[in-house]
Write a protein that holds these residues in place. Structure first.
Motif, PDB file in Angstrom:
ATOM      1  N   HIS A  97      51.790 -89.434 131.343  1.00 43.91           N
ATOM      2  CA  HIS A  97      52.270 -89.909 132.656  1.00 43.91           C
ATOM      3  C   HIS A  97      52.859 -88.757 133.468  1.00 43.91           C
ATOM      4  O   HIS A  97      52.627 -88.671 134.684  1.00 43.91           O
ATOM      5  CB  HIS A  97      53.296 -91.032 132.484  1.00 43.91           C
ATOM      6  CG  HIS A  97      52.672 -92.348 132.165  1.00 43.91           C
ATOM      7  ND1 HIS A  97      52.093 -93.161 133.116  1.00 43.91           N
ATOM      8  CD2 HIS A  97      52.516 -92.987 130.987  1.00 43.91           C
ATOM      9  CE1 HIS A  97      51.622 -94.246 132.552  1.00 43.91           C
ATOM     10  NE2 HIS A  97      51.863 -94.163 131.250  1.00 43.91           N
ATOM     11  N   GLN A 132      52.522 -91.946 143.232  1.00 46.87           N
ATOM     12  CA  GLN A 132      53.440 -93.060 142.964  1.00 46.87           C
ATOM     13  C   GLN A 132      52.689 -94.394 143.004  1.00 46.87           C
ATOM     14  O   GLN A 132      52.898 -95.258 142.150  1.00 46.87           O
ATOM     15  CB  GLN A 132      54.581 -93.110 143.983  1.00 46.87           C
ATOM     16  CG  GLN A 132      55.552 -91.965 144.072  1.00 46.87           C
ATOM     17  CD  GLN A 132      55.385 -90.820 143.147  1.00 46.87           C
ATOM     18  OE1 GLN A 132      55.598 -90.959 141.947  1.00 46.87           O
ATOM     19  NE2 GLN A 132      55.002 -89.667 143.645  1.00 46.87           N
ATOM     20  N   THR A 133      51.814 -94.543 143.993  1.00 47.06           N
ATOM     21  CA  THR A 133      51.050 -95.784 144.121  1.00 47.06           C
ATOM     22  C   THR A 133      50.115 -95.965 142.936  1.00 47.06           C
ATOM     23  O   THR A 133      50.022 -97.055 142.359  1.00 47.06           O
ATOM     24  CB  THR A 133      50.252 -95.788 145.444  1.00 47.06           C
ATOM     25  OG1 THR A 133      51.165 -95.603 146.530  1.00 47.06           O
ATOM     26  CG2 THR A 133      49.500 -97.093 145.626  1.00 47.06           C
ATOM     27  N   SER A 135      50.415 -94.730 139.943  1.00 46.51           N
ATOM     28  CA  SER A 135      51.227 -95.006 138.761  1.00 46.51           C
ATOM     29  C   SER A 135      51.667 -96.468 138.733  1.00 46.51           C
ATOM     30  O   SER A 135      51.591 -97.136 137.703  1.00 46.51           O
ATOM     31  CB  SER A 135      52.442 -94.075 138.753  1.00 46.51           C
ATOM     32  OG  SER A 135      53.215 -94.279 137.604  1.00 46.51           O
ATOM     33  N   MET A 136      52.095 -96.973 139.885  1.00 49.96           N
ATOM     34  CA  MET A 136      52.527 -98.362 139.960  1.00 49.96           C
ATOM     35  C   MET A 136      51.363 -99.316 139.709  1.00 49.96           C
ATOM     36  O   MET A 136      51.492-100.289 138.957  1.00 49.96           O
ATOM     37  CB  MET A 136      53.138 -98.666 141.324  1.00 49.96           C
ATOM     38  CG  MET A 136      53.589-100.109 141.466  1.00 49.96           C
ATOM     39  SD  MET A 136      53.880-100.613 143.171  1.00 49.96           S
ATOM     40  CE  MET A 136      52.265-100.473 143.884  1.00 49.96           C
ATOM     41  N   GLU A 139      50.626 -99.507 136.036  1.00 49.19           N
ATOM     42  CA  GLU A 139      51.614-100.308 135.304  1.00 49.19           C
ATOM     43  C   GLU A 139      51.438-101.798 135.599  1.00 49.19           C
ATOM     44  O   GLU A 139      51.617-102.634 134.701  1.00 49.19           O
ATOM     45  CB  GLU A 139      53.041 -99.852 135.638  1.00 49.19           C
ATOM     46  CG  GLU A 139      53.378 -98.455 135.168  1.00 49.19           C
ATOM     47  CD  GLU A 139      53.227 -98.231 133.668  1.00 49.19           C
ATOM     48  OE1 GLU A 139      53.424 -99.193 132.883  1.00 49.19           O
ATOM     49  OE2 GLU A 139      52.928 -97.093 133.273  1.00 49.19           O
ATOM     50  N   GLN A 168      58.937 -98.470 133.767  1.00 47.52           N
ATOM     51  CA  GLN A 168      59.788 -97.724 134.693  1.00 47.52           C
ATOM     52  C   GLN A 168      59.879 -96.252 134.291  1.00 47.52           C
ATOM     53  O   GLN A 168      59.848 -95.364 135.153  1.00 47.52           O
ATOM     54  CB  GLN A 168      61.197 -98.340 134.747  1.00 47.52           C
ATOM     55  CG  GLN A 168      61.247 -99.706 135.397  1.00 47.52           C
ATOM     56  CD  GLN A 168      60.910-100.847 134.448  1.00 47.52           C
ATOM     57  OE1 GLN A 168      60.418-100.661 133.352  1.00 47.52           O
ATOM     58  NE2 GLN A 168      61.173-102.065 134.888  1.00 47.52           N
ATOM     59  N   ASP A 170      57.614 -94.572 132.592  1.00 50.62           N
ATOM     60  CA  ASP A 170      56.305 -93.963 132.858  1.00 50.62           C
ATOM     61  C   ASP A 170      56.152 -93.603 134.334  1.00 50.62           C
ATOM     62  O   ASP A 170      55.698 -92.509 134.685  1.00 50.62           O
ATOM     63  CB  ASP A 170      55.173 -94.898 132.429  1.00 50.62           C
ATOM     64  CG  ASP A 170      55.080 -95.071 130.916  1.00 50.62           C
ATOM     65  OD1 ASP A 170      55.707 -94.285 130.180  1.00 50.62           O
ATOM     66  OD2 ASP A 170      54.368 -95.993 130.475  1.00 50.62           O
ATOM     67  N   MET A 171      56.548 -94.522 135.213  1.00 50.25           N
ATOM     68  CA  MET A 171      56.452 -94.250 136.652  1.00 50.25           C
ATOM     69  C   MET A 171      57.401 -93.127 137.061  1.00 50.25           C
ATOM     70  O   MET A 171      57.058 -92.303 137.907  1.00 50.25           O
ATOM     71  CB  MET A 171      56.739 -95.522 137.456  1.00 50.25           C
ATOM     72  CG  MET A 171      55.633 -96.560 137.353  1.00 50.25           C
ATOM     73  SD  MET A 171      55.852 -97.993 138.448  1.00 50.25           S
ATOM     74  CE  MET A 171      57.265 -98.784 137.727  1.00 50.25           C
ATOM     75  N   MET A 175      56.483 -89.572 138.840  1.00 47.07           N
ATOM     76  CA  MET A 175      57.191 -89.162 140.054  1.00 47.07           C
ATOM     77  C   MET A 175      57.799 -87.769 139.886  1.00 47.07           C
ATOM     78  O   MET A 175      57.718 -86.938 140.803  1.00 47.07           O
ATOM     79  CB  MET A 175      58.278 -90.165 140.417  1.00 47.07           C
ATOM     80  CG  MET A 175      59.020 -89.805 141.697  1.00 47.07           C
ATOM     81  SD  MET A 175      60.362 -90.946 142.094  1.00 47.07           S
ATOM     82  CE  MET A 175      59.435 -92.364 142.625  1.00 47.07           C
TER      83      MET A 175
END
Length: 195
Positions: A97, A132-133, A135-136, A139, A168, A170-171, A175
């Motif tokens: 990640h 970020q997007t 990654s989200m 998840e 959280q 991982d994100m 980031m």
């Protein structure tokens, strides 16, 4: 090299059903690499970043991330001694990640500049937001799998290893990786403008 690693990791799969599901991501990662083989448009940093990230993903897919024997590899290669790793959790997924934010950042900057025609600083910001997007969304995809799969299958795929804050963390790592890269790209852009 990527083809060799992929083939080797698919021989006698340990978790065949789950490994197949993991390789959906591999196919998505290979698309820009194949495109570049024929068009030769990607900057070297973007190509190498996607290539390295894909190799990390393929290795993770072999062992469902949670079971990558990196600790054993490090000890057997003499990098560390057996007492070095105190934590029982397998952190390979966390490393990947973080690598997502670092290694794919140059590709997203390229996409923003080339395809979206954005100025360099705006492209850096947009690449940061895309990490970020992405990654989200990943998840959320894992969460969706927990709804449609059995709890055992979902645990194998997601690799939470009992950590309720896994998504959280991982994100956050993605980031952190992309923030470091955004900072470095911004410094490079400022220096380039001054010269």
């Amino acid at each position: 090299m990527l083809v060799i690693v992929t083939v080797i990791t698919c021989i006698n799969p340990i978790y065949p059903h789950e490994q197949f599901l993991q390789h959906v991501g591999t196919i998505l990662l290979i698309i820009p690499l194949l495109y570049d083989v024929f068009k030769d448009k990607l900057p070297l940093s973007a190509f190498v970043g996607i290539l390295l990230f894909t190799i990390l993903h393929v290795i993770g897919a072999r062992y469902l991330y949670s079971y990558v024997p990196y600790k054993e590899w490090a000890v057997s290669l003499g990098i560390v001694d057996a007492d070095f790793f105190q934590d029982t959790r397998n952190h390979y997924d966390r490393f990947v990640h973080l690598s997502f934010g670092v290694l794919l950042f140059p590709y997203f900057v390229y996409v923003c500049k080339k395809w979206l025609k954005q100025q360099r600083l705006v492209a850096i910001l947009m690449a940061w937001l895309m990490i970020q997007t992405g990654s989200m969304i990943y998840e959320l995809f894992e969460w969706f799998l927990t709804i449609i799969m059995t709890s055992e299958e979902a645990d194998y795929y997601n690799g939470q290893q009992g950590d309720i804050w896994d998504a959280q963390k991982d994100m956050a790592l993605a980031m952190i990786g992309s923030t470091v890269m955004a900072f470095l790209f911004t410094l490079k852009s400022i220096r380039k403008n001054k010269s």
